[in-house]
Design a protein around this motif. Sequence first.
Motif, PDB file in Angstrom:
ATOM      1  N   GLY A  31      32.967  32.618  46.501  1.00 13.61           N
ATOM      2  CA  GLY A  31      33.916  31.507  46.392  1.00 13.61           C
ATOM      3  C   GLY A  31      35.039  31.801  45.413  1.00 13.61           C
ATOM      4  N   THR A  32      35.014  32.986  44.817  1.00 13.34           N
ATOM      5  CA  THR A  32      36.137  33.379  43.958  1.00 13.34           C
ATOM      6  C   THR A  32      37.426  33.367  44.770  1.00 13.34           C
ATOM      7  N   ASP A  33      38.552  33.213  44.073  1.00 14.94           N
ATOM      8  CA  ASP A  33      39.818  33.120  44.801  1.00 14.94           C
ATOM      9  C   ASP A  33      40.359  34.473  45.219  1.00 14.94           C
ATOM     10  N   ALA A  34      40.020  35.503  44.470  1.00  5.75           N
ATOM     11  CA  ALA A  34      40.540  36.838  44.797  1.00  5.75           C
ATOM     12  C   ALA A  34      39.765  37.893  44.020  1.00  5.75           C
ATOM     13  N   PRO A  61      41.021  37.645  49.408  1.00 10.66           N
ATOM     14  CA  PRO A  61      42.212  38.440  49.060  1.00 10.66           C
ATOM     15  C   PRO A  61      41.861  39.537  48.062  1.00 10.66           C
ATOM     16  N   VAL A  62      42.456  40.701  48.242  1.00  7.16           N
ATOM     17  CA  VAL A  62      42.158  41.827  47.345  1.00  7.16           C
ATOM     18  C   VAL A  62      43.477  42.454  46.877  1.00  7.16           C
ATOM     19  N   LEU A  63      43.584  42.563  45.549  1.00  4.61           N
ATOM     20  CA  LEU A  63      44.823  43.029  44.918  1.00  4.61           C
ATOM     21  C   LEU A  63      44.528  44.288  44.122  1.00  4.61           C
ATOM     22  N   ASP A  77      46.281  43.308  49.757  1.00  2.18           N
ATOM     23  CA  ASP A  77      47.074  42.098  50.000  1.00  2.18           C
ATOM     24  C   ASP A  77      48.191  41.965  48.978  1.00  2.18           C
ATOM     25  N   GLY A  78      47.999  42.575  47.812  1.00  3.34           N
ATOM     26  CA  GLY A  78      49.028  42.501  46.784  1.00  3.34           C
ATOM     27  C   GLY A  78      48.873  43.627  45.783  1.00  3.34           C
ATOM     28  N   ASP A 111      57.456  41.558  48.622  1.00  2.00           N
ATOM     29  CA  ASP A 111      56.727  40.284  48.734  1.00  2.00           C
ATOM     30  C   ASP A 111      55.277  40.413  48.295  1.00  2.00           C
ATOM     31  N   THR A 112      54.792  41.648  48.242  1.00  2.00           N
ATOM     32  CA  THR A 112      53.385  41.834  47.849  1.00  2.00           C
ATOM     33  C   THR A 112      53.255  42.299  46.390  1.00  2.00           C
TER      34      THR A 112
END
Length: 231
Positions: A31-34, A61-63, A77-78, A111-112
Amino acid sequence: MEKFNEWDHIFKLDPNKHLSDDNLRKICTSGTDAIIVGGTDGITFENVLDLLERIQEYDVPVLLEISDIEAIAPGFDGYLIPLVLNSREKKWMLDAQHHAVKEYGDVMDWDTVLTEGYCVLNPEAKVFQHTNCALPDEEDVLAYARMAEHMFQLPVFYLEYSGTYGNPELVERISEELQQTTLVYGGGIRSAAEAEEMSRYADVIVVGNIIYERIDAALETVQAAKESKMD
Ligand code: 1GP
């Protein structure tokens, strides 16, 4: 990436540390956001790509937090670009970033890309030593936060205590100052209570080391961060 300012909780995974498939599944479905992939030592293209591919099995999402230009893998994703505001060397504020943009500027999808103003506050942390930081006092930190928001208009100001639990009163003071810039806190969160406390002031908390030591305690920080925001 525009969601960064809507997130509450992020797990940071180190490509240079081993995490079993089972524990990776628990982290990615917590449930973590990223998830941020990042670390200071032993970061290679191969271990970054390997971890990315394992995380991509899940819908989170994975940054990539870029620490080494040789270890930038496509597919995230970023991409987070740290500027170490309290480094004594211009290299960590401008030159490494300049080098990266000179190398990859033609193919970068802006944008990323998200720039983080780092303020490193634990002198024992590898990142503090690696980037040759000077230890700021409270007034210094406040000035860095104001610079991040008003002079550089950075999207993120990151209070980095990596490895040790920080001073909640300082986090509170900085949170009262920042209006536009997202306040990220990371360092030494090892329990739900600590996650809850720092989440009262920081917009986003980052949880790292405890993942590799006590996975159950790490997982509890997700709900604690979310509940803190609802109070
Ligand atoms: C490290 O801020 C993160 O960059 C998280 O710190 O590993 O101490 O949880 P910890």
